[in-house]
Design a protein around this motif. Structure first.
Motif, PDB file in Angstrom:
ATOM      1  N   ASN A  17      67.320  56.106  72.836  1.00 13.92           N
ATOM      2  CA  ASN A  17      67.720  56.608  73.954  1.00 13.92           C
ATOM      3  C   ASN A  17      69.593  56.392  74.645  1.00 13.92           C
ATOM      4  O   ASN A  17      70.255  56.356  73.440  1.00 13.92           O
ATOM      5  CB  ASN A  17      67.595  55.835  75.203  1.00 13.92           C
ATOM      6  N   ASN A  71      70.984  55.197  77.336  1.00 19.71           N
ATOM      7  CA  ASN A  71      71.272  53.791  78.137  1.00 19.71           C
ATOM      8  C   ASN A  71      71.277  52.386  77.359  1.00 19.71           C
ATOM      9  O   ASN A  71      70.610  51.685  76.447  1.00 19.71           O
ATOM     10  CB  ASN A  71      69.787  53.692  78.553  1.00 19.71           C
ATOM     11  N   LEU A  95      73.237  57.462  79.811  1.00 19.63           N
ATOM     12  CA  LEU A  95      72.424  57.835  81.083  1.00 19.63           C
ATOM     13  C   LEU A  95      71.942  56.904  81.609  1.00 19.63           C
ATOM     14  O   LEU A  95      71.860  55.354  80.949  1.00 19.63           O
ATOM     15  CB  LEU A  95      71.378  58.734  80.674  1.00 19.63           C
ATOM     16  N   LYS A 119      68.659  54.323  83.011  1.00 21.72           N
ATOM     17  CA  LYS A 119      67.548  53.741  83.599  1.00 21.72           C
ATOM     18  C   LYS A 119      66.466  55.582  84.121  1.00 21.72           C
ATOM     19  O   LYS A 119      65.247  56.289  83.880  1.00 21.72           O
ATOM     20  CB  LYS A 119      66.782  52.913  83.062  1.00 21.72           C
ATOM     21  N   ASN A 120      66.547  56.444  84.843  1.00 16.89           N
ATOM     22  CA  ASN A 120      66.699  57.265  85.320  1.00 16.89           C
ATOM     23  C   ASN A 120      67.054  59.049  84.810  1.00 16.89           C
ATOM     24  O   ASN A 120      66.467  59.802  85.221  1.00 16.89           O
ATOM     25  CB  ASN A 120      66.817  57.189  86.761  1.00 16.89           C
ATOM     26  N   LEU A 121      67.432  58.567  83.412  1.00 14.94           N
ATOM     27  CA  LEU A 121      68.442  59.954  82.488  1.00 14.94           C
ATOM     28  C   LEU A 121      68.645  60.925  83.295  1.00 14.94           C
ATOM     29  O   LEU A 121      69.611  61.993  83.370  1.00 14.94           O
ATOM     30  CB  LEU A 121      66.522  60.406  82.386  1.00 14.94           C
ATOM     31  N   ASN A 122      69.670  60.272  84.465  1.00 17.91           N
ATOM     32  CA  ASN A 122      71.107  60.655  85.175  1.00 17.91           C
ATOM     33  C   ASN A 122      72.180  60.208  84.448  1.00 17.91           C
ATOM     34  O   ASN A 122      72.252  59.188  83.940  1.00 17.91           O
ATOM     35  CB  ASN A 122      70.900  59.904  86.620  1.00 17.91           C
ATOM     36  N   ALA A 176      73.726  64.071  75.116  1.00 15.92           N
ATOM     37  CA  ALA A 176      72.634  63.814  76.307  1.00 15.92           C
ATOM     38  C   ALA A 176      72.422  64.555  77.672  1.00 15.92           C
ATOM     39  O   ALA A 176      71.119  63.790  77.981  1.00 15.92           O
ATOM     40  CB  ALA A 176      73.667  61.869  76.140  1.00 15.92           C
ATOM     41  N   GLU A 185      69.123  66.034  78.271  1.00 15.98           N
ATOM     42  CA  GLU A 185      67.781  64.501  78.724  1.00 15.98           C
ATOM     43  C   GLU A 185      68.084  65.355  80.343  1.00 15.98           C
ATOM     44  O   GLU A 185      67.018  64.239  80.905  1.00 15.98           O
ATOM     45  CB  GLU A 185      68.420  63.130  78.220  1.00 15.98           C
ATOM     46  N   VAL A 186      69.112  65.047  81.094  1.00 20.40           N
ATOM     47  CA  VAL A 186      68.885  65.281  81.974  1.00 20.40           C
ATOM     48  C   VAL A 186      67.868  65.793  82.359  1.00 20.40           C
ATOM     49  O   VAL A 186      68.298  67.448  82.638  1.00 20.40           O
ATOM     50  CB  VAL A 186      70.177  65.542  82.540  1.00 20.40           C
TER      51      VAL A 186
END
Length: 207
Positions: free
Chosen positions: A63, A65, A94, A96-99, A122, A125-126
Motif C-alpha cells: 500500500n 500509506n 495515501l 488509511k482511508n485511501l485518500n 496511487a 486507489e483513491v
C-alpha cells in the motif's frame, strides 16, 4: 507527444534513449510496480543519457500509506536525487482511508523543490480521483499525475483519463499509463488525446 519509458537497468536506459524516448522513469522491481532504484544506478544513468530522468521514490511494495521512518527515507532519497541533477521524482502517498495524504505529500514536495514531481498510480486507489486532483492542484510542485483511469490498462480506463485531462487542463499534466506500447500508442493517442504517455515498452520491447 512525450513518451516516457519505464526502465530498471542501465542497458535499458541507453536503449530507451536510442529508440526515441523523450524521458525516462527509473525504478527497481518493476514486477512489484516499481520501487526506489539503487543510488549507484541513478548516478550512472544520469551521467550517461541526455534526456530527462525521473526517479521512483517508493521504499517498499504494497500500500501507499507510509510510516514516519519510511517518509524520512523517501525524503533522503529525494535529497540524493536532487543533489545529482535528476529532472524529477515520482511518488504517491495515501492515508488509511485511501485518500490523498496532503500533509505527507506537502512535506516531500517541499524537500523536492525545485524538481518536477509526478504523483504516481496511487491515484488509481483513491475512491474519487477527480476530487483527488483538486487536492493535488493546491500542492506546490506537483506537475503531473500518472494514471490508468482506475483500470488495468489505459485503453480500458480511457473515459476517466479523458475526464482527468479535462479537469486538470493547464494546472498539471495527466500521463496515461497501463499497457501502452510502441505498437498501440497511436491508437491510444487517438482515443485519449493526451500530451504525454508512459509505458514499459513504449519505444521498444523490454519484456
Amino acid at each position: 507527444m512525450i513518451k516516457e519509458a519505464c526502465i530498471e537497468s542501465f542497458e535499458e536506459a541507453i536503449l530507451a534513449e536510442k529508440y526515441g524516448a523523450n524521458r525516462i522513469e527509473l525504478c527497481s522491481n518493476i514486477i512489484l510496480d516499481g520501487l526506489t532504484p539503487k543510488r549507484e544506478l541513478v548516478n550512472k544513468i544520469i551521467n550517461s543519457i541526455t534526456i530527462p530522468l525521473n526517479v521512483m521514490i517508493r521504499p517498499r511494495s504494497g500500500n501507499f500509506n507510509y510510516s514516519e521512518n519510511e517518509l524520512s527515507q523517501m525524503g533522503e532519497d529525494i535529497n540524493f536525487c536532487k543533489s545529482i541533477g535528476v529532472s524529477g521524482v515520482v511518488f504517491g502517498i495515501l492515508n488509511k482511508n485511501l485518500n490523498i495524504d496532503i500533509p505527507a505529500i506537502k512535506r516531500l514536495a517541499l524537500i523536492a523543490r525545485p524538481l518536477k514531481i509526478t504523483f504516481h498510480k496511487a491515484i488509481d486507489e483513491v475512491p474519487k480521483p477527480l476530487k483527488a486532483l483538486e487536492a493535488l492542484f493546491k500542492i506546490h510542485g506537483i506537475t503531473s499525475v500518472l494514471s490508468s483511469g482506475k483500470k488495468e490498462s489505459a485503453i480500458k480506463g480511457f473515459e476517466l483519463l479523458k475526464k482527468m485531462i479535462d479537469k486538470a487542463k493547464t494546472q498539471l499534466t495527466i500521463i496515461p499509463a497501463g499497457k501502452i506500447t510502441y505498437k498501440n500508442i497511436d491508437e491510444i493517442h487517438q482515443l485519449i488525446g493526451a500530451n504525454e504517455y508512459h509505458g514499459r515498452n513504449i519505444v521498444t520491447n523490454f519484456n
